[in-house]
Design an enzyme around this catalytic site. Structure first.
Site, mmCIF file in Angstrom:
data_model
loop_
_atom_site.group_PDB
_atom_site.id
_atom_site.type_symbol
_atom_site.label_atom_id
_atom_site.label_comp_id
_atom_site.label_asym_id
_atom_site.label_seq_id
_atom_site.Cartn_x
_atom_site.Cartn_y
_atom_site.Cartn_z
ATOM 1 N N CYS A 113 0.817 -1.224 0.000
ATOM 2 C CA CYS A 113 0.000 0.000 0.000
ATOM 3 C C CYS A 113 0.847 1.269 0.000
ATOM 4 O O CYS A 113 0.367 2.336 -0.360
ATOM 5 C CB CYS A 113 -0.950 0.005 1.186
ATOM 6 S SG CYS A 113 -2.082 -1.379 1.170
ATOM 7 N N HIS A 250 -3.236 7.352 2.041
ATOM 8 C CA HIS A 250 -3.629 6.051 1.497
ATOM 9 C C HIS A 250 -5.018 5.744 2.029
ATOM 10 O O HIS A 250 -5.300 5.946 3.221
ATOM 11 C CB HIS A 250 -2.630 4.979 1.936
ATOM 12 C CG HIS A 250 -3.134 3.589 1.734
ATOM 13 N ND1 HIS A 250 -3.673 3.170 0.533
ATOM 14 C CD2 HIS A 250 -3.213 2.521 2.577
ATOM 15 C CE1 HIS A 250 -4.051 1.910 0.654
ATOM 16 N NE2 HIS A 250 -3.785 1.490 1.883
ATOM 17 N N ASN A 280 -10.137 0.015 -0.574
ATOM 18 C CA ASN A 280 -8.679 0.085 -0.479
ATOM 19 C C ASN A 280 -8.086 -0.466 -1.782
ATOM 20 O O ASN A 280 -8.164 -1.663 -2.041
ATOM 21 C CB ASN A 280 -8.211 -0.733 0.726
ATOM 22 C CG ASN A 280 -6.700 -0.695 0.926
ATOM 23 O OD1 ASN A 280 -5.959 -0.251 0.052
ATOM 24 N ND2 ASN A 280 -6.253 -1.165 2.070
HETATM 25 N N1 ACO Z 1 -18.931 -8.434 8.232
HETATM 26 C C1 ACO Z 1 -19.482 -8.697 9.418
HETATM 27 N N2 ACO Z 1 -18.767 -9.064 10.505
HETATM 28 C C2 ACO Z 1 -17.446 -9.192 10.366
HETATM 29 C C3 ACO Z 1 -16.800 -8.947 9.136
HETATM 30 C C4 ACO Z 1 -17.596 -8.549 8.048
HETATM 31 N N3 ACO Z 1 -17.081 -8.282 6.825
HETATM 32 N N4 ACO Z 1 -15.481 -9.143 9.301
HETATM 33 C C5 ACO Z 1 -15.296 -9.486 10.590
HETATM 34 N N5 ACO Z 1 -16.483 -9.528 11.216
HETATM 35 C C6 ACO Z 1 -16.740 -9.855 12.598
HETATM 36 C C7 ACO Z 1 -15.645 -10.681 13.232
HETATM 37 O O1 ACO Z 1 -15.819 -12.037 12.930
HETATM 38 C C8 ACO Z 1 -15.857 -10.389 14.690
HETATM 39 O O2 ACO Z 1 -16.906 -11.170 15.167
HETATM 40 P P1 ACO Z 1 -16.826 -11.824 16.641
HETATM 41 O O3 ACO Z 1 -16.705 -10.639 17.571
HETATM 42 O O4 ACO Z 1 -18.103 -12.575 16.715
HETATM 43 O O5 ACO Z 1 -15.583 -12.663 16.617
HETATM 44 C C9 ACO Z 1 -16.304 -8.931 14.720
HETATM 45 O O6 ACO Z 1 -16.770 -8.652 13.375
HETATM 46 C C10 ACO Z 1 -15.195 -7.960 15.048
HETATM 47 O O7 ACO Z 1 -14.034 -8.326 14.294
HETATM 48 P P2 ACO Z 1 -12.707 -7.512 14.401
HETATM 49 O O8 ACO Z 1 -11.704 -8.086 13.461
HETATM 50 O O9 ACO Z 1 -12.318 -7.358 15.831
HETATM 51 O O10 ACO Z 1 -13.215 -6.128 13.853
HETATM 52 P P3 ACO Z 1 -12.509 -4.749 13.921
HETATM 53 O O11 ACO Z 1 -13.314 -3.802 14.659
HETATM 54 O O12 ACO Z 1 -11.051 -4.892 14.287
HETATM 55 O O13 ACO Z 1 -12.593 -4.333 12.411
HETATM 56 C C11 ACO Z 1 -11.141 -4.191 10.493
HETATM 57 C C12 ACO Z 1 -11.953 -5.112 11.386
HETATM 58 C C13 ACO Z 1 -12.079 -3.252 9.789
HETATM 59 C C14 ACO Z 1 -10.392 -5.026 9.471
HETATM 60 C C15 ACO Z 1 -10.163 -3.418 11.391
HETATM 61 O O14 ACO Z 1 -9.400 -4.270 12.165
HETATM 62 C C16 ACO Z 1 -9.265 -2.536 10.619
HETATM 63 O O15 ACO Z 1 -9.670 -1.517 10.122
HETATM 64 N N6 ACO Z 1 -8.003 -2.920 10.540
HETATM 65 C C17 ACO Z 1 -7.054 -2.189 9.732
HETATM 66 C C18 ACO Z 1 -6.772 -3.054 8.606
HETATM 67 C C19 ACO Z 1 -6.892 -2.392 7.297
HETATM 68 O O16 ACO Z 1 -7.484 -1.365 7.069
HETATM 69 N N7 ACO Z 1 -6.254 -3.040 6.386
HETATM 70 C C20 ACO Z 1 -6.207 -2.625 5.069
HETATM 71 C C21 ACO Z 1 -4.966 -3.117 4.477
HETATM 72 S S1 ACO Z 1 -3.609 -2.454 5.324
HETATM 73 C C22 ACO Z 1 -3.451 -0.981 4.810
HETATM 74 O O17 ACO Z 1 -3.787 -0.665 3.713
HETATM 75 C C23 ACO Z 1 -2.898 -0.036 5.765
#
Ligand code: ACO
Length: 323
Positions: A113, A250, A280
């Protein structure tokens, strides 16, 4: 001194839009969950006849038209991508060929990224080192091809697209009033390589593989890493958040963007956000966002613009330029 000045910009998106509602029929997710956690409402997905090189070519042609230049005027084609058409040759030489160029040189840059920030910083060194007069710098991706469409924790986050800018050697005074790239700050730390990676490759599995991510771990590090390099860019140029006209981050996630801007004291009105429309798009996200904001008249000639990114590796970086 020589400065690398933005002479033109362009972008390309696949024909097909995929909304969050459509994703509800692919994996167990909801529009509400995706919007709340990421800010993403839709993304573009490449069809069979669209590839990283074809989207990159389209963005390159748009940037050339915007600059009033032809491929004959370009010496260097630099493509930031993690989703090349082929393992080799580089997507950059593929695009060079599509543009009908038999002169100059072309290569790819792989910093996930952060790829576009790395590529602009690299092109700037080539221009200031006298190796190239004009560089076509492209960020192009088809992440849809490396997503595991059964994994709801990753497939809802990414999209495809391409953006390009043309950098041109111009004489500057050596002050921050100059147009062009003013400072670049690149970082990486491979200790984090298993937090965001693709589980395949030519030398390991012999397959292309799928994207795997520990979302929470990425989130935990993102804001701190991004704000560190932006502060380094401010310090190197004696500027502050008040001097900035635009932050073009980004586009990974609305919460990471808002958290970084808040920590730096940059008001939301100065932040270009396209993650809602594009998802993204990895190395393509910054040039796509630049293209949107320059086309609609927000980013104007002479504006001070900060680019920043963080991604797989981890890699991260910031670059300050005057448009
Ligand atoms: N739809 C519904 N529920 C979902 C989904 C989905 N697509 N994906 C995960 N869940 C559920 C999980 O299973 C979990 O359920 P549980 O509590 O029953 O186990 C719950 O939602 C929470 O999951 P988390 O992974 O803890 O969710 P979080 O609040 O951390 O959000 C996310 C996930 C959006 C990926 C977050 O961690 C994030 O923004 N991380 C940064 C990663 C990112 O943006 N990466 C992009 C690439 S890296 C870059 O470009 C910088």
């Amino acid at each position: 001194m020589i400065r690398s000045v933005v002479r033109g910009f362009g972008a390309a998106l696949p024909k097909r839009v995929m909304t969050n509602q459509e994703l509800e029929s692919v994996v167990d997710t909801t529009d509400e969950w995706i919007v709340q956690r990421t800010g993403i409402r839709q993304r573009y997905i490449a069809s069979d006849d669209e590839t990283t090189a074809s989207l990159g070519e389209q963005a390159a042609r748009a940037a050339l038209a915007n600059a009033g230049l032809t491929p004959d005027d370009i010496d260097l084609v630099l493509v930031a991508t993690s989703t090349p058409d082929n393992t080799f040759p580089a997507t950059a030489v593929n695009i060079q060929n599509r543009l009908g160029m038999t002169h100059g040189y072309a290569f790819d840059m792989q910093a996930v990224c952060t790829g576009f920030v790395y590529a602009v910083a690299t092109a700037d060194m080539h221009i200031r080192g006298g190796m190239a007069k004009r560089a076509l710098v492209i960020g192009a991706e088809t992440f849809s091809r490396i997503l595991d469409w059964k994994d709801r924790t990753t497939c809802v986050l990414f999209g495809d697209g391409a953006g390009a800018i043309i950098l041109e050697a111009q004489e500057g005074e050596g002050t921050i009033a100059d147009r062009g790239v003013l400072t670049s700050h690149l970082r990486s730390d491979g200790a984090h390589k298993d937090k965001l990676y693709v589980d395949g490759g030519p030398s390991s599995t012999g397959t292309v593989g799928h994207l795997r991510m520990e979302g929470r771990e990425v989130f935990k590090h993102a804001v701190g890493m991004i704000t560190d390099v932006i502060e380094a860019a401010f310090t190197a140029t004696g500027t502050t958040a008040d001097d900035l006209d635009w932050l073009v981050p980004h586009q990974a996630n609305r919460r990471i963007i808002d958290g970084s801007a808040k920590k730096l004291g940059i008001p939301t009105e100065k932040v270009v956000v396209t993650v809602d429309l594009h998802g993204n798009t990895s190395a393509a996200s910054i040039p796509l966002a630049l293209s949107v904001a320059a086309s609609d008249g927000r980013i104007k000639k002479g504006d001070l613009v900060m680019l920043e990114a963080m991604g797989g590796g981890f890699t991260w970086g910031a670059l300050l330029l005057r448009w």
